[in-house]
Design an enzyme around this catalytic site. Sequence first.
Site, PDB file in Angstrom:
ATOM      1  N   SER A 126       0.724  -1.190   0.051  1.00  0.00           N
ATOM      2  CA  SER A 126      -0.016   0.136  -0.036  1.00  0.00           C
ATOM      3  C   SER A 126       0.872   1.195   0.026  1.00  0.00           C
ATOM      4  O   SER A 126       0.441   2.220  -0.607  1.00  0.00           O
ATOM      5  CB  SER A 126      -1.020  -0.005   1.310  1.00  0.00           C
ATOM      6  N   HIS A 172       1.692   4.939   4.212  1.00  0.00           N
ATOM      7  CA  HIS A 172       0.704   5.480   3.233  1.00  0.00           C
ATOM      8  C   HIS A 172       1.279   6.913   2.945  1.00  0.00           C
ATOM      9  O   HIS A 172       1.504   7.246   1.722  1.00  0.00           O
ATOM     10  CB  HIS A 172      -0.521   5.436   3.652  1.00  0.00           C
TER      11      HIS A 172
END
Length: 234
Positions: A126, A172
């Site tokens: 991610s 992230h």
Amino acid sequence: MSTPRVSRNTPIGTYALIAVNVVIFALCVIQAKSFDAGLAPLFQHGDLVRADVANGEYWRLLTAGFLHFTVMHIALNMISLYILGRDLETALGHSRFLMVYFIALFGGSAAVMLFEAGNVRSAGASGAIYGLMGAMLVIVVKARISPTGVITIIVINLVFSVTMPGISLAAHVGGLVFGAAATAAVIYLPATLLPDESRTQRNASRVGWIALVVLLIVAIALGVIAGSSRSGLL
């Protein structure tokens, strides 16, 4: 017998990344004898834990980006990679797309080393995928297309990162920042640094590649230096 040629527009880098992630997840499932891949020895020797990186296991800065805890975890990431990767790879080219991906991956790992607690386990693609979101935002702005849609997707995903337990916000945000920076370097830096008379495609490509290499080195070095400390910034 002739063999079919792969089109330059075929996102082979995206497909290769998906294949590697899926194969590694399958190996972890086989080792763990469970769909909880985090139980596998392969997973436990590759996930991102600052305490382990501080002990010299720097490979985790890379390997954690190819490990996933569950079927849902890998499914969501690979679907996102498929959706984002195809268009971005066509826009950037195979090699530059892969560089942006790995810069974002290492950037996400570096942010984990800086901001996550020392015993927190982090894994997943991610961080790199958020980097692709950042890359898409830069390309949309360059193309003078309204960035509202891309910004909305990024904000929604960041809200999920904050509100859902077990998700690494640091990875992230780190991936997002480094992915956007890498793409901006490719798109904007040549026009900024090169005078008009020397702004050939070859020179512009050279400047872009130098910038990508520098950013990759910075991301790796930041992860190694931050990971060498057991305390990070927490």
